[in-house]
Enzyme design. Structure first.
Site, PDB file in Angstrom:
ATOM      1  N   SER A  13       0.994 -70.890   6.592  1.00  0.00           N
ATOM      2  CA  SER A  13      -0.016 -70.524   5.596  1.00  0.00           C
ATOM      3  C   SER A  13      -1.314 -70.061   6.245  1.00  0.00           C
ATOM      4  CB  SER A  13      -0.275 -71.700   4.657  1.00  0.00           C
ATOM      5  OG  SER A  13      -0.678 -72.854   5.376  1.00  0.00           O
ATOM      6  N   ARG A  34       9.865 -67.826  14.105  1.00  0.00           N
ATOM      7  CA  ARG A  34      11.211 -68.087  14.619  1.00  0.00           C
ATOM      8  C   ARG A  34      12.279 -67.822  13.562  1.00  0.00           C
ATOM      9  NH1 ARG A  34       8.531 -72.869  16.772  1.00  0.00           N
ATOM     10  NH2 ARG A  34       8.634 -72.964  19.049  1.00  0.00           N
ATOM     11  N   SER A 141     -11.866 -73.991   5.343  1.00  0.00           N
ATOM     12  CA  SER A 141     -11.160 -72.733   5.077  1.00  0.00           C
ATOM     13  C   SER A 141      -9.721 -72.991   4.656  1.00  0.00           C
ATOM     14  CB  SER A 141     -11.176 -71.855   6.331  1.00  0.00           C
ATOM     15  OG  SER A 141     -10.827 -72.621   7.488  1.00  0.00           O
ATOM     16  N   ALA A 143      -6.255 -71.923   3.358  1.00  0.00           N
ATOM     17  CA  ALA A 143      -5.516 -70.666   3.384  1.00  0.00           C
ATOM     18  C   ALA A 143      -5.344 -70.092   1.981  1.00  0.00           C
ATOM     19  CB  ALA A 143      -4.153 -70.877   4.042  1.00  0.00           C
ATOM     20  N   LYS A 194     -11.531 -84.651  11.119  1.00  0.00           N
ATOM     21  CA  LYS A 194     -11.765 -84.682   9.661  1.00  0.00           C
ATOM     22  C   LYS A 194     -10.465 -84.887   8.900  1.00  0.00           C
ATOM     23  CE  LYS A 194     -10.064 -80.409   9.057  1.00  0.00           C
ATOM     24  NZ  LYS A 194      -8.999 -79.970   8.127  1.00  0.00           N
ATOM     25  N   ASP A 247     -16.235 -78.845   7.028  1.00  0.00           N
ATOM     26  CA  ASP A 247     -14.787 -78.986   6.960  1.00  0.00           C
ATOM     27  C   ASP A 247     -14.397 -80.317   6.329  1.00  0.00           C
ATOM     28  OD1 ASP A 247     -12.224 -78.068   7.310  1.00  0.00           O
ATOM     29  OD2 ASP A 247     -12.228 -78.168   9.485  1.00  0.00           O
ATOM     30  N   THR A 251     -11.887 -80.647   3.064  1.00  0.00           N
ATOM     31  CA  THR A 251     -10.580 -81.284   3.243  1.00  0.00           C
ATOM     32  C   THR A 251     -10.454 -82.586   2.459  1.00  0.00           C
ATOM     33  OG1 THR A 251     -10.635 -80.363   5.477  1.00  0.00           O
ATOM     34  CG2 THR A 251      -8.889 -81.901   5.004  1.00  0.00           C
ATOM     35  N   VAL A 282       3.601 -79.648   7.987  1.00  0.00           N
ATOM     36  CA  VAL A 282       2.951 -80.570   8.915  1.00  0.00           C
ATOM     37  C   VAL A 282       1.674 -81.127   8.303  1.00  0.00           C
ATOM     38  CG1 VAL A 282       1.789 -80.752  11.142  1.00  0.00           C
ATOM     39  CG2 VAL A 282       3.929 -79.473  10.956  1.00  0.00           C
TER      40      VAL A 282
END
Length: 348
Positions: A13, A34, A141, A143, A194, A247, A251, A282
């Site tokens: 993303s 991949r 930021s 995505a 963070k 950030d 988040t 992840v």
């Protein structure tokens, strides 16, 4: 005249979002993956549905499974891999990386096995590349908002300021504003740590503790970030900027945050393994909690929130027990605590 080319590794993303910014700036962008089926989708349908649903990508973006093809003739190479795969991908990049290319990484985490920041990992795997020119891109930021061209402001850092300024010129446009910062250590640490606090913020929301608890956790979490960061050589002022508090806010408070969502599910009673399976992507804060727990001991830094989350994630403590431990800590003075955290350890 052909457009200048950038390569983005990998096509998750965040990598796809950064590719969108570069395409908006008139560049030809090659995404590396991949997965053959993902490459086929990007090239035929101009979508990356696993990560960004039905967002239509620019025709200036194409994909390949060949690392050599991806970076051939690239003016800039952007590494947006997970922290766990960064060493492998950087090592595979070594034979193909154009020596004059601008190298930027946009990964927020540590390598758990070595406790190293991403610039250190990349430098070890690319010994012929001038490590002072490795740029880190970080800041608030998501995505999902970047691909919609929502106003976004980020920061880039490198030891060599010319490299940071080149990255700034590469990405900046009317909806994606870019600042520079010479503090590579601080920008990387802020971006990584963070995610731990975002897990905690999601956990408190999952427990139904309300805004008071989350505000306190974010504020004291920032103090922990600054405490470890300055011990590791960062400029404390960095944590008051985009890579720190900026950030952290994004988040800890957003529906787009994987770390917040993971923490929320844990707060609702889900086990870590169940959460990671449901997420399907992840969650960097989990491995970062492991790394920060070890680094806090190494640098003899108190990180009670991180310690509490570590015990919930890896030692079977319940979220309720962890909160009780935090609320029952010995009393202290906030101003003296913050002043001590942000004062003496940074040397410019």
């Amino acid at each position: 005249m052909a457009n200048k080319k950038a390569a983005v590794l990998v096509a998750g993303s965040w990598g796809t979002a950064l590719a969108t910014v570069l395409a908006d700036n008139g560049m030809e962008v090659c995404l590396w993956s991949r997965r053959e089926e993902q490459v086929t989708e990007i090239n035929r349908r101009h979508t990356n549905s696993r990560f960004l649903k039905d967002t239509v990508l620019s025709e200036a973006i194409y994909a390949t499974t060949s690392l050599e093809e991806a970076v051939r003739d690239a003016e800039a190479v952007i590494l947006a891999a997970t922290s766990a795969s960064m060493r492998e991908i950087a090592g595979k990049l070594q034979p193909y990386l154009p020596p004059e290319a601008l190298l930027i990484h946009a990964t927020k985490g540590f390598e758990v096995e070595t406790m190293k920041r991403m610039t250190s990992v990349i430098a070890e795997e690319l010994p012929s590349y001038d490590s002072r020119r490795i740029v880190v891109l970080s800041g608030p930021s998501h995505a999902e908002e970047v691909v919609l061209r929502c106003p976004t402001t980020i920061v880039v850092a490198a030891e060599e300021m010319e490299a940071a300024e080149a990255a700034q010129d590469l990405f900046i446009n009317s909806h994606f504003r870019v600042y520079t910062n010479p503090d590579v250590t601080g920008v990387e640490i802020g971006g990584a740590l963070k995610n731990i606090i975002a897990l905690g913020a999601g956990l408190t929301d999952g427990l139904g503790f309300g805004d008071n608890a989350k505000a306190a956790l974010m504020t004291r979490g920032l103090a922990e970030i600054a405490r470890l960061g300055t011990a590791m050589g960062a400029n404390p002022l960095t944590f008051a900027g985009l890579a720190g508090v900026g950030d952290l806010i994004a988040t800890c408070t957003s529906k787009h945050s994987r770390n917040w969502r993971a923490g929320y599910m844990i707060g609702q009673g889900a086990a870590l393994e169940e959460v990671l399976e449901k997420m399907g992507m992840v969650v960097e804060g989990v491995k970062t909690t492991q790394a920060a727990h070890i680094l806090a001991q190494r640098y003899e830094v108190a990180m009670p929130i991180t310690d509490a989350l570590f015990r919930v994630l890896f030692e079977g403590k319940t979220p309720e027990e962890a909160v009780e431990d935090l609320m029952g800590r010995v009393r202290t003075h906030e101003i003296e605590d913050i002043a001590q955290e942000a004062s003496a350890k940074w040397v410019p």
